[in-house]
Write an enzyme that holds these catalytic residues in place. Structure first.
Site, PDB file in Angstrom:
ATOM      1  N   HIS A   1      -0.259   7.256   0.670  1.00  8.16           N
ATOM      2  CA  HIS A   1       1.280   7.780   0.567  1.00  8.16           C
ATOM      3  C   HIS A   1       1.922   7.543  -0.846  1.00  8.16           C
ATOM      4  O   HIS A   1       2.953   6.612  -0.969  1.00  8.16           O
ATOM      5  CB  HIS A   1       1.848   6.433   1.755  1.00  8.16           C
TER       6      HIS A   1
ATOM      7  N   GLU B   1       1.518  12.984  -0.114  1.00 10.60           N
ATOM      8  CA  GLU B   1       0.606  12.158   0.686  1.00 10.60           C
ATOM      9  C   GLU B   1      -0.717  12.981   0.871  1.00 10.60           C
ATOM     10  O   GLU B   1      -0.576  14.021   1.723  1.00 10.60           O
ATOM     11  CB  GLU B   1       1.043  11.444   1.595  1.00 10.60           C
TER      12      GLU B   1
HETATM   13  O1  TA6 Z   1       5.058   9.611   5.276  1.00  8.01           O
HETATM   14  C1  TA6 Z   1       6.456   9.996   5.644  1.00  8.01           C
HETATM   15  C2  TA6 Z   1       6.630   8.766   6.390  1.00  8.01           C
HETATM   16  O2  TA6 Z   1       5.906   8.717   7.563  1.00  8.01           O
HETATM   17  C3  TA6 Z   1       8.361   8.885   7.000  1.00  8.01           C
HETATM   18  O3  TA6 Z   1       8.410   9.196   8.182  1.00  8.01           O
HETATM   19  C4  TA6 Z   1       9.032   7.549   6.406  1.00  8.01           C
HETATM   20  O4  TA6 Z   1       9.162   6.843   7.343  1.00  8.01           O
HETATM   21  C5  TA6 Z   1       7.959   6.917   5.491  1.00  8.01           C
HETATM   22  O5  TA6 Z   1       6.763   7.479   5.735  1.00  8.01           O
HETATM   23  C6  TA6 Z   1       8.139   5.467   4.955  1.00  8.01           C
HETATM   24  O6  TA6 Z   1       7.611   4.834   6.110  1.00  8.01           O
HETATM   25  P1  TA6 Z   1       7.696   3.034   5.800  1.00  8.01           P
HETATM   26  O7  TA6 Z   1       6.800   2.510   7.095  1.00  8.01           O
HETATM   27  O8  TA6 Z   1       7.020   2.923   4.639  1.00  8.01           O
HETATM   28  O9  TA6 Z   1       8.994   2.798   5.935  1.00  8.01           O
END
Ligand code: TA6
Length: 300
Positions: free
Chosen positions: A169, A271
């Site tokens: 990510h 990602e």
């Molecule tokens: O990959 C995008 C995502 O799933 C978004 O929906 C957003 O919430 C982000 O990741 C961050 O997630 P986190 O759990 O690290 O706050």
């Protein structure tokens, strides 16, 4: 292992040093002839990476990021595993548990060209103690040089197949998200999380003018972030991944995340993942490998 043991066993003099942050968590500091980087053992979380060829980091570390136990910062390259996004069971953490656990270091070395290689491992015992009924283990190998390579290997050590969701990510540093364009996803199908997972098709290259949270499915394409403000291109190549997720929370949601705040403009997540119907079935005894390679080059 204590800090001293880690440095004795895996430290590379003048290049790779284990340090303790103010909260007592261990961070690896890498300064080699080709790049600098930081990584927390908590979550095997790469925090930043800057190849020497560019003056600003390529992998973004928020100014207010703190590595705290059990709370991965919105920065660097969190490892989402063994599921991506929310779990049906609200007791299970979003994006899995690998980013919340302490990983073991199994190898660190300096390569002939000056790059550093580091391998971290999440043993089956740590995995089974979390919310995951399948005996399995996970290894992350990073090659930190003029490009950054990350290889995530999942091994099924049990007797049942399981469906794996995962993502690296990664938060990339940009001049201003409104000045960048992402190439590589043209014509692709995506699930729009901002509109309740509506199924849509990408027309042309991707530009940003509001909250963006998209799960592009069935794509193995290389992506390029073209940053007019920094006059640089970031290349994102991948293998073993059929999903690409693109995320920026924009102002309102960014402000609600203490470690993002005003930083939402200077970051963009692209990602490499296996999510939705691209999750991977891993058979007993099998190892599934997902890998990425990032590079940065000036724009002519
Ligand atoms: O990959 C995008 C995502 O799933 C978004 O929906 C957003 O919430 C982000 O990741 C961050 O997630 P986190 O759990 O690290 O706050």
């Amino acid at each position: 292992m204590t800090l001293q043991d880690l440095n004795n066993r895996f430290g590379v003099r003048g290049q790779l040093e284990f340090m303790e942050n103010p909260d007592g968590l261990i961070v690896v500091d890498i300064e080699n002839p080709l790049a600098s980087a930081k990584l927390a053992l908590q979550g095997a979380h790469l925090l930043s990476w800057r190849p020497r060829s560019t003056s600003l980091p390529v992998v973004w570390l928020s100014e207010s990021a703190q590595v705290l136990s059990g709370k991965p910062p919105h920065s660097g390259a969190p490892v989402c595993w063994p599921w991506f996004g929310a779990h049906d069971d609200p007791a299970c953490p979003a994006h899995g548990f690998a980013r919340n656990l302490l990983w073991d270091v199994v190898a660190a070395e300096s390569e002939a060209d000056g790059a550093s290689q580091l391998t971290l491992h999440l043993p089956a015992a740590a995995v089974s103690a979390a919310q995951w009924p399948y005996p399995s283990e996970l290894e992350l190998t990073l090659r930190i040089g003029s490009t950054l390579r990350m290889t995530l290997a999942t091994t099924n050590c049990g007797s049942e197949s399981f469906l794996l969701g995962e993502a690296l990510h990664t938060y990339f540093q940009v001049s201003d998200v409104e000045q960048v364009i992402v190439h590589g996803l043209e014509g692709g199908e995506y699930l729009d999380k901002v509109e309740n997972f509506a199924r849509k098709r990408q027309s042309g290259a991707l530009a940003f003018n509001g909250e963006t949270d998209r799960v592009y499915v069935d794509t193995e394409a290389e992506c390029v972030i073209e940053d007019a403000g920094l006059r640089r291109r970031i290349r994102i190549a991948k293998s073993g991944s059929r999903t690409t997720v693109v995320w920026n929370p924009w102002q309102e949601k960014g402000a609600k995340m203490a470690d993002v705040g005003e930083g939402w403009r200077r970051m963009l997540c692209v990602e490499s993942a296996n999510a939705a119907h691209n999750r991977v079935m891993v058979a007993p005894g099998e190892t599934h490998v997902m890998a990425v390679e990032y590079g940065a080059e000036p724009m002519q």
